[in-house]
Design a protein around this motif. Structure first.
Motif, mmCIF file in Angstrom:
data_model
loop_
_atom_site.group_PDB
_atom_site.id
_atom_site.type_symbol
_atom_site.label_atom_id
_atom_site.label_comp_id
_atom_site.label_asym_id
_atom_site.label_seq_id
_atom_site.Cartn_x
_atom_site.Cartn_y
_atom_site.Cartn_z
ATOM 1 N N PHE A 3 0.794 -1.094 0.218
ATOM 2 C CA PHE A 3 -0.048 -0.007 0.080
ATOM 3 C C PHE A 3 0.928 1.174 0.190
ATOM 4 O O PHE A 3 0.667 2.279 -0.368
ATOM 5 N N TYR A 21 -6.291 -4.148 6.143
ATOM 6 C CA TYR A 21 -5.732 -4.383 5.087
ATOM 7 C C TYR A 21 -4.089 -4.495 4.922
ATOM 8 O O TYR A 21 -3.468 -3.750 5.589
ATOM 9 N N SER A 25 -5.641 -4.918 -3.099
ATOM 10 C CA SER A 25 -6.452 -6.061 -4.082
ATOM 11 C C SER A 25 -5.778 -5.534 -5.474
ATOM 12 O O SER A 25 -5.553 -4.513 -5.272
ATOM 13 N N GLN A 28 -7.252 -2.407 -6.747
ATOM 14 C CA GLN A 28 -6.757 -1.165 -5.888
ATOM 15 C C GLN A 28 -5.224 -0.935 -6.451
ATOM 16 O O GLN A 28 -5.083 0.249 -6.531
ATOM 17 N N GLN A 46 -16.493 -6.808 -10.093
ATOM 18 C CA GLN A 46 -17.686 -6.910 -9.209
ATOM 19 C C GLN A 46 -17.454 -6.919 -7.585
ATOM 20 O O GLN A 46 -15.973 -6.691 -7.403
ATOM 21 N N THR A 47 -18.255 -6.824 -7.047
ATOM 22 C CA THR A 47 -18.365 -6.773 -5.694
ATOM 23 C C THR A 47 -17.601 -7.774 -5.014
ATOM 24 O O THR A 47 -17.646 -8.875 -5.444
ATOM 25 N N GLY A 48 -16.560 -7.554 -4.055
ATOM 26 C CA GLY A 48 -15.820 -8.336 -3.411
ATOM 27 C C GLY A 48 -14.429 -8.211 -3.695
ATOM 28 O O GLY A 48 -13.443 -9.034 -3.402
ATOM 29 N N THR A 49 -14.220 -7.434 -4.781
ATOM 30 C CA THR A 49 -12.917 -7.238 -5.401
ATOM 31 C C THR A 49 -12.090 -6.207 -4.732
ATOM 32 O O THR A 49 -10.925 -5.823 -4.798
ATOM 33 N N GLY A 50 -12.791 -5.351 -3.734
ATOM 34 C CA GLY A 50 -12.254 -4.303 -2.852
ATOM 35 C C GLY A 50 -12.318 -3.186 -3.894
ATOM 36 O O GLY A 50 -11.522 -2.169 -3.826
ATOM 37 N N LYS A 95 -14.955 5.811 7.009
ATOM 38 C CA LYS A 95 -13.747 5.122 7.648
ATOM 39 C C LYS A 95 -12.281 5.505 7.083
ATOM 40 O O LYS A 95 -11.429 5.476 7.778
ATOM 41 N N ALA A 312 -18.493 -8.767 5.129
ATOM 42 C CA ALA A 312 -17.213 -9.341 4.925
ATOM 43 C C ALA A 312 -17.232 -10.831 5.259
ATOM 44 O O ALA A 312 -18.148 -11.445 5.995
ATOM 45 N N ARG A 338 -15.319 -13.529 -0.868
ATOM 46 C CA ARG A 338 -14.873 -11.899 -0.832
ATOM 47 C C ARG A 338 -13.460 -12.105 -0.567
ATOM 48 O O ARG A 338 -12.861 -12.382 0.331
ATOM 49 N N ALA A 339 -12.667 -11.103 -1.414
ATOM 50 C CA ALA A 339 -11.344 -10.562 -1.049
ATOM 51 C C ALA A 339 -10.500 -11.923 -0.662
ATOM 52 O O ALA A 339 -9.856 -11.728 0.385
HETATM 53 P P1 AMP Z 1 -15.946 -4.175 -2.023
HETATM 54 O O1 AMP Z 1 -15.474 -5.054 -3.461
HETATM 55 O O2 AMP Z 1 -15.185 -2.813 -2.137
HETATM 56 O O3 AMP Z 1 -17.074 -4.400 -1.903
HETATM 57 O O4 AMP Z 1 -14.841 -4.919 -0.949
HETATM 58 C C1 AMP Z 1 -15.157 -6.092 -0.461
HETATM 59 C C2 AMP Z 1 -14.366 -6.416 0.790
HETATM 60 O O5 AMP Z 1 -13.247 -6.638 0.882
HETATM 61 C C3 AMP Z 1 -14.921 -5.637 1.826
HETATM 62 O O6 AMP Z 1 -15.338 -6.271 2.919
HETATM 63 C C4 AMP Z 1 -13.723 -4.776 2.086
HETATM 64 O O7 AMP Z 1 -13.329 -3.981 3.484
HETATM 65 C C5 AMP Z 1 -12.603 -5.791 1.775
HETATM 66 N N1 AMP Z 1 -11.331 -5.209 1.323
HETATM 67 C C6 AMP Z 1 -11.141 -4.294 0.594
HETATM 68 N N2 AMP Z 1 -9.797 -4.116 0.453
HETATM 69 C C7 AMP Z 1 -9.111 -5.063 0.783
HETATM 70 C C8 AMP Z 1 -7.878 -5.466 1.104
HETATM 71 N N3 AMP Z 1 -6.846 -4.673 0.150
HETATM 72 N N4 AMP Z 1 -7.611 -6.530 1.770
HETATM 73 C C9 AMP Z 1 -8.254 -7.087 2.508
HETATM 74 N N5 AMP Z 1 -9.694 -6.896 2.621
HETATM 75 C C10 AMP Z 1 -10.098 -5.620 1.572
#
Ligand code: AMP
Length: 379
Positions: A3, A21, A25, A28, A46-50, A95, A312, A338-339
Motif C-alpha cells: 500500500f 488490510y 487487491s 486497488q 464485481q463486488t468483493g474485489t475491493g 472509515k 465481510a 470475498r477478498a
Molecule cells: P468491495 O469489493 O469494495 O465491496 O470490498 C469487498 C470487501 O473486501 C470489503 O469487505 C472490504 O472491506 C474488503 N477489502 C477491501 N480491500 C481490501 C484489501 N486490500 N485487503 C483485504 N480486504 C479488503
C-alpha cells in the motif's frame, strides 16, 4: 506492491492499516495510481474485489490536498444503484477518511426516507456525496444542492443502474456537472448500453479488468442440488441445520417468495429475515444489521435488494431459485468468497430450471458439480 507505494498519504495509509488490510487487491493496485494521476477509469470489477476502496482512497487523497472553498460545494459525487450500496460506500468514505486533517465532510442521500433532514444536512456543504440517482435529482430540483463544482464523478455498479432504469436520471445528472471533471466507471458486466454510456462519458480511460467478464471468482465453491420444487424449503432447512450454517444469504426471485420462505424458516426455528423492495428502509436496515451481528442466520433477499450488500467473509450464498438472467447468477454468488476468502454458492434447481442452469453454465464456461441429498433428490 505494498500500500505504501501507491502514492497515498500517511493519514489514508493509517486508515487502511486500521481496516486490517495488508496488501492492495489487484483492482486497488491498478486503479489507485491511475486515479491519483487524474485519468478517467473504466473498471470491470464485481463486488468483493475491493473496488470501493480503489476509488474512495484516491478521491480522499486528492480532495484533502486541495483547499476547500468556504461554502463546501460537492467535489466528488458517487452514484450507486441502491440505498444499501450508497450507505456502504458512505461508510467506507467515513472509515478511510477518519484520519484526515482538515476533515473531509461526506454524506449519503437516497430515496425511501424523508427528504427534509437530507436538505437540512446539505446546507452546511459537503465534499463527498454518495447518492442514488432519483433522490439526488429531487434534491437538485429543490435547490438543496448544486453540482457545478464536482471534480470527480463515480458511477458504481453502472450495469445495475442501467438495469434498474436509471439511464435518464444519469443523463440528467451529467448535464448538471461541469464539463471538465474526472470520471470513474465501475461495472461487473458490459452490455451494449454500458459500452455506449462509457463511450459518451469517459475520455481516454485507463481500462482495468480484474476478473474476466462473467467469470466467477475461483475462491467460490459452486454446487447444484437437484430437487423437486416443493421440497426446496425442506432441503434448505436440512442444509442449514445439518451443516450448521450460521450466516446464509438466500436469493428468491419474488418478494412474495422471500416472505413465505422467511416465515417457514422461522417456524423451523432458523432465525430469518427478508429484505426486498416492499420493506421499509428501517426494516431493511435492521434486518441487515441483525444479519451482520449474527442474530439473524438467514437473510432472504431479492436481487435488487441484495445488490451491493457488503458483508465481510459471507460464507454461504443459496439460490433458492436460479435468477432470470444468467449474469445475475454471477452477481449473486459474488457475495461470497470475498477478498480471497473461500465461500460456497449453492443452487437449488428443480426440473423447470434445467434450461436456466444450462445457460448459467454456458456463461461461466463451466459445468457446476451437482449433488443429491438422500430423501430430497429430484424424482
Ligand atoms: P468491495 O469489493 O469494495 O465491496 O470490498 C469487498 C470487501 O473486501 C470489503 O469487505 C472490504 O472491506 C474488503 N477489502 C477491501 N480491500 C481490501 C484489501 N486490500 N485487503 C483485504 N480486504 C479488503
Amino acid at each position: 506492491m505494498p500500500f505504501t507505494q501507491l502514492g497515498l498519504s500517511s493519514a489514508l495509509l493509517n486508515a487502511v492499516t486500521e481496516a486490517g488490510y495488508t496488501t492492495p487487491s489487484p483492482i486497488q493496485s491498478q486503479a489507485i495510481p491511475a486515479i491519483l494521476a487524474g485519468h478517467d477509469v473504466l473498471a470491470a470489477a464485481q463486488t468483493g474485489t475491493g473496488k470501493t476502496a480503489s476509488f474512495t482512497l484516491p478521491i480522499l487523497h486528492k480532495l484533502s490536498h486541495i483547499h476547500h472553498e468556504r461554502n463546501r460545494p460537492v467535489r466528488a459525487l458517487i452514484l450507486t444503484p441502491t440505498r444499501e450500496l450508497a450507505a456502504q460506500v458512505g461508510e467506507s468514505v467515513v472509515k478511510y477518511g477518519s484520519h484526515l486533517h482538515p476533515r473531509i465532510k461526506s454524506d449519503v442521500v437516497f430515496g425511501g426516507v424523508k427528504i427534509n433532514p437530507q436538505m437540512m444536512r446539505l446546507r452546511g456543504g459537503v465534499d463527498v456525496l454518495t447518492a442514488t440517482p432519483g433522490r439526488l435529482l429531487d434534491l437538485c430540483q429543490q435547490n438543496a444542492l448544486k453540482l457545478d463544482k464536482v471534480e470527480i464523478l463515480v458511477l458504481d455498479e453502472a450495469d445495475r443502474m442501467l438495469d434498474m432504469g436509471f439511464i435518464k436520471d444519469i443523463r440528467r445528472i451529467l448535464a448538471l456537472l461541469p464539463k471538465k471533471r474526472q470520471n470513474l466507471l465501475f461495472s461487473a458486466t458490459f452490455s451494449a448500453d454500458i459500452r455506449k454510456l462509457t463511450a459518451d462519458l469517459l475520455h481516454s480511460p485507463v481500462k482495468i479488468e480484474v476478473a474476466p467478464e462473467n467469470a466467477t471468482a475461483d475462491t467460490i465453491e459452486q454446487l447444484v442440488y437437484k430437487v423437486n420444487k416443493g421440497a426446496k424449503t425442506a432441503l434448505l432447512t436440512h442444509l442449514v441445520k445439518t451443516n450448521n450454517w450460521q450466516q446464509v444469504l438466500v436469493f428468491t426471485s419474488t418478494k412474495h417468495g422471500a416472505n413465505k420462505l422467511t416465515e417457514k424458516l422461522n417456524t423451523a426455528e432458523i432465525s430469518a429475515a427478508a429484505i426486498h423492495g416492499n420493506k421499509s428502509q428501517g426494516a431493511r436496515t435492521s434486518a441487515l444489521a441483525g444479519f451482520k451481528q449474527g442474530n439473524i442466520r438467514v437473510l432472504v433477499a431479492t436481487d435488487v435488494a441484495a445488490r451491493g450488500i457488503d458483508i465481510a467473509l459471507l460464507p454461504h450464498v443459496v439460490n433458492f431459485e436460479l435468477p432470470r438472467s444468467s449474469s445475475d447468477y454471477v452477481h449473486r454468488i459474488g457475495r461470497t468468497g470475498r477478498a480471497g476468502q473461500n465461500g460456497q454458492a449453492v443452487s437449488l434447481v428443480c426440473s423447470e430450471e434445467y434450461q436456466a442452469l444450462r445457460l448459467v453454465e454456458k456463461l461461466i464456461g463451466n459445468k457446476i458439480p451437482s449433488q443429491e441429498v438422500s430423501g430430497f433428490a429430484a424424482l
